[in-house]
Design a protein around this motif. Structure first.
Motif, mmCIF file in Angstrom:
data_model
loop_
_atom_site.group_PDB
_atom_site.id
_atom_site.type_symbol
_atom_site.label_atom_id
_atom_site.label_comp_id
_atom_site.label_asym_id
_atom_site.label_seq_id
_atom_site.Cartn_x
_atom_site.Cartn_y
_atom_site.Cartn_z
ATOM 1 N N TYR A 52 -6.526 42.805 -33.615
ATOM 2 C CA TYR A 52 -7.929 43.103 -33.870
ATOM 3 C C TYR A 52 -8.059 44.264 -34.837
ATOM 4 O O TYR A 52 -7.126 45.029 -35.045
ATOM 5 C CB TYR A 52 -8.653 43.450 -32.560
ATOM 6 N N SER A 53 -9.212 44.350 -35.427
ATOM 7 C CA SER A 53 -9.547 45.549 -36.180
ATOM 8 C C SER A 53 -10.693 46.212 -35.434
ATOM 9 O O SER A 53 -11.505 45.546 -34.781
ATOM 10 C CB SER A 53 -9.959 45.211 -37.617
ATOM 11 N N MET A 54 -10.707 47.520 -35.495
ATOM 12 C CA MET A 54 -11.752 48.277 -34.842
ATOM 13 C C MET A 54 -12.076 49.448 -35.755
ATOM 14 O O MET A 54 -11.173 50.135 -36.226
ATOM 15 C CB MET A 54 -11.268 48.772 -33.483
ATOM 16 N N TYR A 55 -13.332 49.621 -36.035
ATOM 17 C CA TYR A 55 -13.734 50.768 -36.834
ATOM 18 C C TYR A 55 -15.059 51.272 -36.280
ATOM 19 O O TYR A 55 -15.754 50.565 -35.558
ATOM 20 C CB TYR A 55 -13.813 50.418 -38.320
ATOM 21 N N ALA A 56 -15.348 52.528 -36.579
ATOM 22 C CA ALA A 56 -16.501 53.149 -35.935
ATOM 23 C C ALA A 56 -17.138 54.209 -36.813
ATOM 24 O O ALA A 56 -16.514 54.729 -37.734
ATOM 25 C CB ALA A 56 -16.060 53.789 -34.620
ATOM 26 N N HIS A 57 -18.355 54.496 -36.477
ATOM 27 C CA HIS A 57 -19.045 55.701 -36.912
ATOM 28 C C HIS A 57 -19.006 56.556 -35.644
ATOM 29 O O HIS A 57 -19.973 56.608 -34.883
ATOM 30 C CB HIS A 57 -20.477 55.385 -37.344
ATOM 31 N N ALA A 58 -17.834 57.139 -35.379
ATOM 32 C CA ALA A 58 -17.542 57.747 -34.083
ATOM 33 C C ALA A 58 -18.526 58.846 -33.697
ATOM 34 O O ALA A 58 -18.886 58.964 -32.526
ATOM 35 C CB ALA A 58 -16.115 58.276 -34.068
ATOM 36 N N GLY A 59 -18.957 59.631 -34.652
ATOM 37 C CA GLY A 59 -19.897 60.702 -34.340
ATOM 38 C C GLY A 59 -21.208 60.184 -33.776
ATOM 39 O O GLY A 59 -21.886 60.864 -33.016
ATOM 40 N N ALA A 60 -21.564 58.962 -34.141
ATOM 41 C CA ALA A 60 -22.797 58.346 -33.643
ATOM 42 C C ALA A 60 -22.532 57.406 -32.471
ATOM 43 O O ALA A 60 -23.450 56.833 -31.906
ATOM 44 C CB ALA A 60 -23.470 57.570 -34.777
ATOM 45 N N GLU A 62 -21.050 54.518 -32.675
ATOM 46 C CA GLU A 62 -21.253 53.134 -33.135
ATOM 47 C C GLU A 62 -19.898 52.494 -33.418
ATOM 48 O O GLU A 62 -19.088 53.039 -34.144
ATOM 49 C CB GLU A 62 -22.107 53.122 -34.399
ATOM 50 N N LEU A 63 -19.676 51.326 -32.842
ATOM 51 C CA LEU A 63 -18.367 50.686 -32.871
ATOM 52 C C LEU A 63 -18.472 49.252 -33.379
ATOM 53 O O LEU A 63 -19.442 48.552 -33.095
ATOM 54 C CB LEU A 63 -17.793 50.682 -31.453
ATOM 55 N N HIS A 64 -17.447 48.829 -34.123
ATOM 56 C CA HIS A 64 -17.328 47.458 -34.614
ATOM 57 C C HIS A 64 -15.952 46.944 -34.180
ATOM 58 O O HIS A 64 -14.952 47.606 -34.433
ATOM 59 C CB HIS A 64 -17.401 47.405 -36.141
ATOM 60 N N VAL A 65 -15.909 45.784 -33.552
ATOM 61 C CA VAL A 65 -14.643 45.214 -33.072
ATOM 62 C C VAL A 65 -14.531 43.786 -33.578
ATOM 63 O O VAL A 65 -15.449 42.990 -33.403
ATOM 64 C CB VAL A 65 -14.573 45.221 -31.535
ATOM 65 N N GLU A 66 -13.399 43.477 -34.208
ATOM 66 C CA GLU A 66 -13.175 42.146 -34.757
ATOM 67 C C GLU A 66 -11.800 41.631 -34.346
ATOM 68 O O GLU A 66 -10.794 41.953 -34.976
ATOM 69 C CB GLU A 66 -13.285 42.182 -36.282
ATOM 70 N N PRO A 67 -11.721 40.818 -33.283
ATOM 71 C CA PRO A 67 -10.440 40.216 -32.949
ATOM 72 C C PRO A 67 -10.078 39.162 -33.997
ATOM 73 O O PRO A 67 -10.956 38.569 -34.623
ATOM 74 C CB PRO A 67 -10.676 39.571 -31.591
ATOM 75 N N MET A 68 -8.788 38.965 -34.205
ATOM 76 C CA MET A 68 -8.302 37.952 -35.134
ATOM 77 C C MET A 68 -8.126 36.657 -34.343
ATOM 78 O O MET A 68 -7.338 36.592 -33.405
ATOM 79 C CB MET A 68 -6.956 38.371 -35.739
#
Length: 91
Positions: A52-60, A62-68
């Motif tokens: 998976y890929s995971m990226y965020a606007h951690a201070g806010a 806010e999370l995005h998760v994309e399993p392959m």
């Protein structure tokens, strides 16, 4: 172009049937519990053998998760297709 945009370009151009799927898009989690949320979510994805890929606007928070997911497999053969998603962390 920033790092996030560069990374997304690489992820979106993976060759083959296994492609990222927007599972959790713009999920908002209280920043105080964000590390626990990420840890639980990673454990769930890893349990089912999903890259998976995971990226965020951690201070806010806010999370995005994309399993392959391999789109070449029938739905019943996809990892944790109907067993996994109901078990996403309840935050």
């Amino acid at each position: 172009m920033g790092r996030a945009e560069s990374g997304l370009g690489l992820i979106r151009n993976i060759i083959g049937d296994t492609q990222p799927v927007n599972l959790i898009e713009d999920c908002a989690v209280d920043v105080q519990v964000l590390p626990d949320y990420i840890q639980e979510l990673e454990a769930l994805l890893q349990k089912h053998g999903l890259r998976y890929s995971m990226y965020a606007h951690a201070g806010a928070g806010e999370l995005h998760v994309e399993p392959m997911i391999n789109h070449g497999k029938p739905p019943g053969e996809m990892p944790c297709s109907d067993r996994c998603w109901p078990k996403l962390p309840n935050w």
